[in-house]
Each structure stands twice: as C-alpha cells, then as structure tokens.
Write an enzyme that holds these catalytic residues in place. Sequence first.
Site, PDB file in Angstrom:
ATOM      1  N   PRO A 135       4.516  49.941 -15.732  1.00  0.00           N
ATOM      2  CA  PRO A 135       4.335  48.577 -16.243  1.00  0.00           C
ATOM      3  C   PRO A 135       2.875  48.233 -16.509  1.00  0.00           C
ATOM      4  CG  PRO A 135       4.804  48.551 -13.895  1.00  0.00           C
ATOM      5  CD  PRO A 135       5.030  49.957 -14.353  1.00  0.00           C
ATOM      6  N   GLU A 157       0.284  45.416 -19.130  1.00  0.00           N
ATOM      7  CA  GLU A 157       0.251  44.179 -19.898  1.00  0.00           C
ATOM      8  C   GLU A 157       0.084  44.554 -21.376  1.00  0.00           C
ATOM      9  OE1 GLU A 157      -2.013  39.946 -19.140  1.00  0.00           O
ATOM     10  OE2 GLU A 157      -1.833  41.398 -17.498  1.00  0.00           O
ATOM     11  N   PHE A 215       1.057  43.419 -24.160  1.00  0.00           N
ATOM     12  CA  PHE A 215       1.061  42.439 -25.245  1.00  0.00           C
ATOM     13  C   PHE A 215      -0.177  41.539 -25.261  1.00  0.00           C
ATOM     14  CE2 PHE A 215       5.381  43.333 -23.674  1.00  0.00           C
ATOM     15  CZ  PHE A 215       5.847  44.047 -24.774  1.00  0.00           C
ATOM     16  N   GLN A 216      -1.223  41.952 -24.570  1.00  0.00           N
ATOM     17  CA  GLN A 216      -2.397  41.094 -24.435  1.00  0.00           C
ATOM     18  C   GLN A 216      -3.492  41.360 -25.466  1.00  0.00           C
ATOM     19  OE1 GLN A 216      -4.796  41.860 -20.895  1.00  0.00           O
ATOM     20  NE2 GLN A 216      -3.993  43.947 -20.756  1.00  0.00           N
ATOM     21  N   PRO A 256      -7.952  38.982 -24.130  1.00  0.00           N
ATOM     22  CA  PRO A 256      -8.823  37.811 -24.240  1.00  0.00           C
ATOM     23  C   PRO A 256     -10.014  37.915 -23.287  1.00  0.00           C
ATOM     24  CG  PRO A 256      -6.547  37.113 -24.264  1.00  0.00           C
ATOM     25  CD  PRO A 256      -6.539  38.576 -23.953  1.00  0.00           C
ATOM     26  N   TRP A 291     -11.014  32.159 -23.386  1.00  0.00           N
ATOM     27  CA  TRP A 291     -10.217  31.184 -22.650  1.00  0.00           C
ATOM     28  C   TRP A 291     -10.811  29.779 -22.776  1.00  0.00           C
ATOM     29  CZ3 TRP A 291      -5.525  32.150 -21.094  1.00  0.00           C
ATOM     30  CH2 TRP A 291      -5.147  33.473 -20.806  1.00  0.00           C
ATOM     31  N   GLN A 309      -1.326  33.984 -15.670  1.00  0.00           N
ATOM     32  CA  GLN A 309      -2.426  34.705 -15.050  1.00  0.00           C
ATOM     33  C   GLN A 309      -2.646  34.237 -13.605  1.00  0.00           C
ATOM     34  OE1 GLN A 309      -2.470  33.468 -18.154  1.00  0.00           O
ATOM     35  NE2 GLN A 309      -2.675  35.353 -19.344  1.00  0.00           N
TER      36      GLN A 309
END
Length: 267
Positions: free
Chosen positions: A34, A36, A38-39, A48, A53, A14
């Site tokens: 493109p 993200e 798979f988040q 998340p 985090w 990140q």
Amino acid sequence: MTSTPRAYLVLATQRSGSTLLVESLRATGVAGEPQEFFQYLPHSGLAPQPREWFADVTDESILSLLDPLDPGTPQTATGDEWAERIRREGSTANGVWGGKLMWNQTPLLLANASSLRNRSSDDLRSAIDDLLGPDVVYVHVYRTDIAAQAVSMWRAVQTRVWRGAAPAEIDERAQYHAGGIAHLHAILSEQERSWRAWFDTAGVEPIEIDYRHLAEDTTGEVGRVLNALGLDPGLAPPPALTRQGNARSIDWIDRYRRDAAREGVTV
C-alpha cells in the site's frame, strides 16, 4: 459464490493514522504494497509540497516557515500506463492490492482515470472500480480530535517528516503558529466532511477505524482488515511505526485551543 476481495483502499485525511495502518499491513507480506499512489501532481510529478497547502495564504509569517517550491518534472504517463503501474506496484505475490487515498487526491484520481479505455462512468466510485475491480474493501481511518491532527500536520509540513518521529534537531526547527494550524484545521475538517458525504451518496460502507483505537491496538485493527480480505488476522504484526507525537505536540495543542478560545472559536 462471492469471491474474496483482492483489493483494499484506505480512505483518510492527512495525519489521521493511515500511514501506521498501511505500513503495518505492508509488514504482513501478504496484504499488498500500500502506497499513496494518487498524490502526485501532474505539473511536478511530486506530492503537494508544504507551500502548496497554503496556496491561498499571503501571511509571510506563515510562508517563511515553509520550504520553497521544487518545480519537479511534469508527468507524461498515459492513463493506461498510470493504471498498469499502480496495479503492479500495489500488489503482493498473492494478488492482493493495497493503497491509500486522501480526499484532496480524488480530483487527481478522476483526471487520470478519465483517459482509461472502457471507462464505465465519470464518478469517483466507478473510477475506483475501473482501476481496481468491483469488490474493493474500503477502510476509513479518521481522527476525532482534528485540532490535534492539524497540529501534527503543521509540524510535518515544516519538518517534511511524514512517518515516524522526526530527529530532534529537525523537529526543533518547527515553530508554533496559530494561523498555520488553523488553516490546516479548516482543510482537514472539510476533507473529513467530504468523505462522509461521499459514503452516503456512493453507498459505501467502509470499515471504520478510529485513530485512538488504532494507536491503542494496532495489531487488532490490522487484523480486522486482514479478516475482511480473507487473510489470517493472526498475521497482524506489532505497530510498524513509532508514534510521532510528544510533549511538544501536547503543548502546541493546548496553546492552539487557548488561542482559538481567545478568538471565540471552538476547536
């Protein structure tokens, strides 16, 4: 004859500049869509959230600066439905697919890929091959100044602005906290070590893109990826995003280094 690669996967951590790269690739109109992919966490269907985090942090002076959790909606798609959506949504009309993967997202990719039909093996490299094919171009975006990267992420988890510059009234709500930055610094450092270890064990030789070079010559770095995909490097556009860092970022980075030095920590 070797076929032209039709998929690329940006591997990063990140706040490393990966969004600048993929949005500039997207702007070509021929280098996939493109995202993200798979988040998204299975229990919420969301990426998340700020407090996730800091799941193992009990310091209320940190947690009080972060938005409360949204329960979201659990994911229910099968592995094959998940794969079909990703392949479809990541592709441009010419058949080129693009996506981005952070190290913390690899367990999510593996979990979803585990239920694919005809799964070839249970490791990360095979999961990517099973999803995207065997000729994926890997692109590694990294930032050598992880202290600056952690400061950038600390601002982002407070403002929840992850691309481009945050409006002034939102950015001003973000507060400096050495402990919050140090926590993210440790996460980002470990993620970067994990990527480099995986490259060695999986035999992956990615295109390497340093954040500094990407910021200085976005068009040239995008052109390198286009060339690897058999596309015209001349299609590389000007940067698709404005830089988020500013004088406040520099001040926080200097302050964090001073605070760390007082604790006897080199960052």
